[in-house]
Scaffold this motif. Sequence first.
Motif: not given
Length: 838
Positions: A327-351
Amino acid sequence: MKAPLSWLREYVDLPAVTAHEIADRLTAAGLKLEAVTSYGYDVKNVVVGEVLAIEELQGFKKPIRHCQVEVGEAAPREIVCGATNFAVGDRVPVVLPGGVLPGGFEVGARKTYGRMSEGMICSERELGLSDEHAGIMVLAEGTPIGADVVELLGLRDDVIEMEITPDIGYALSIRGVAREAATAFDSAFLDPADVSPPAEAGPSYPASIADPTACDRFVLREVHGFDPSARSPLWMRTRLTRAGVRPVSLAVDVTNYVMLETGQPLHAFDAAKLTGEIVVRRAEPGETLETLDHVVRKLHPEDILITDGSGAISMAGTMGGLHTEISDLSTDIVIEAAHFSASGIARESRRHNLVSEASKRFERGVDRELPLYASWRAAQLLAELGGGTIQPGVTHAEVEVEPVRISIPSGHPGRVAGVGYDRETVIRHLEQVGCTVVAGAVAPADELAAKLAVTGDDMLTVTPPSWRPDLTDPNDLAEEVIRLEGYENLPSILPPAPAGAGLSESQRLRRRVGRALAASGYVEVLAYPFVGERDFDNLQLPAADARRRAVRLANPLSEDEPLMRTTLLPGLLKTLVRNVGRGFGDVALFEMGLVYRPSQDAPATAPVLGVDRRPTEEELASIEAALPAQPLRVGAVLAGEFERSGWWGKGRAGTWADAVEAARTVAREAGVTLDVRADRHEPWHPGRCAALYAGDVLVGHAGELHPRVIEAYGLPARTSAMELELSRLESPSAGPVAAPAISAYPVATQDVALIVDAATPVAAVEAALREGAGDLLESVRLFDVYTGAQAGEGRKSLAYSLRFRAPDRTLTAEEASAARDTAVALAGERTGAQLRGV
């Protein structure tokens, strides 16, 4: 994927070629070109000016300012402007009279608001740099007055837009496109992911992976002291805009920028809104999440989630949660980077019908090695541009994954292409892709590689790079070699025609049936083989009807039609409705296709077998048992005029009789004579339904549809239909069709009129006449039906024309009359028919 050429040139040393030449090379390499868009080439006479004085004009509904602007000429320019976000001393872009802005907008000197305006002060949107138009673009202090803004801001650029197929997800990034361009031009490539994160000094924000099938790498970094009011620099906003991404805020823009640059989707959390350890897991029953688009989503147990102590905070790889957004008040940030299951994300997106830039990349496969480097790159940009401090340490949760190794004979790509490639060429192209190639086979050599090897081939072991998860077998590697060697270099050679006997009898029958129905006035359609429970209800099928027992798809295109069809009628009726709705009221359609009829004792699901060996006989039998019967059927529907009206006279509306005749037309092509009997069978009208028999075998039904079916589908009144099981007509017609013997002797015609009960089927009378007339009968035709007073109450008169002919002589009148009398006698014995007038 939209790739600005200036961005590409940062990572590949391209020669002095045009964007179209680069696009041609990329197309030859397999990246489908959509468009090449040029920016800034039509802009001219835009310079840097300094605001010397501002006079606020009064008496207008909105703020109007008359400005004196120094542009490096002998005298300042007078310019009228409605923006208020600049002050005296600011440097601004100015279009001088005669100048042109993007889109061919010409600017001249004119009098407005009572003052002369010699040019225009520009916003970012007017210069084609971004969508920002809230105010004038204020340049950095010290920008040279009179400098060419086009060169200063890099307004001229080309954007190459490509359609990225699902197998090359790595090309959804500047990194991937630049790598392909470097290979195409044999130029040096600078990897944007080639950054050097500091040594891991302990963990950052705590995190773990609860489900290794959902995620195998999860990285977190923290940036503290970030200035939420810091604005993304112009160069970043311009690149994002030209790459098709809308700038939002610095934190969001940085994650999008790194995603476009490297191909690794990132997400930023407000650290102050997190509670407890972050865990990657599957959703629990009944769990919900309000996503960034302000939609509360009911989660599925297979959905992949990022959670903390409060529950779900993000749909992994798809969309973040509203509660932890920056938000406009956020000063401390946690950056996330990951490697997820391709088929799992595909099904989730379509679902959830939720497609995002992140999900498009994850479902195509993302470089598993990127999270550490992309997260560090994003942290650096946030610290540099937002004044934050990168916290020491990184959280790196990981599940060990065995790298893919593929054994391939060195001669295999050449045999696939039909062109000889030497061993060095194969190795060179595989290394250009990023593979590691060593001599010898994986021990023990896999079965597929052994089958592909021929005498004289040496084996290679290839380890694909982490950014190419699509390379999984020798044929994938062969395609890479052929692609880089050049599809255009493959010779055009027609394959030899294999020996054969032409079309099978079954194929010939299908073609004859299609031609015969088309010649009868029907138009062929191809409908989807999917139906839903609503179709069975609309057809008025009873609860116990076998047609309600259907195969359910595991992944249907539409939840409204999750079943495989058991009858052709729903698709034909929907197509008929669509045509009538578009103004075509006189329609006759037919379709030939398979229906799917599972047996009552079939298993609910077919077994899923591995591909590492040939299935056993028992496994093959279990698959066969799970498959439904798939008979071939032909169906037809007709509504409106079957014989068209015109200047020649009135037409004739299609009736149930035309549907029966369509069935007879099909049967004639199979060499079968149908026996037509009255019947009651949904979805036909109980009084206008015919059962069609070939001998004693029921092959289909025809007639007028039930009024409730017509109402349910919205069909025209008196719509008729027929459906035949063509598979049951194929066996009697197997083998060559014997040509009928043609007699050279004249025909003898006898007409008879028979009085029968009104309820007597015409087919029964005709069958008796055929049998009674004997071998001399050539044909029998009903040419009149009379139900008037002369026939008697409850009676009808049927007039038939009987044609007799002998193969070896001219029939006498006595012979023809005797055959007729025998036919009439048998008809009277079986149906109670009497000669009219007797």
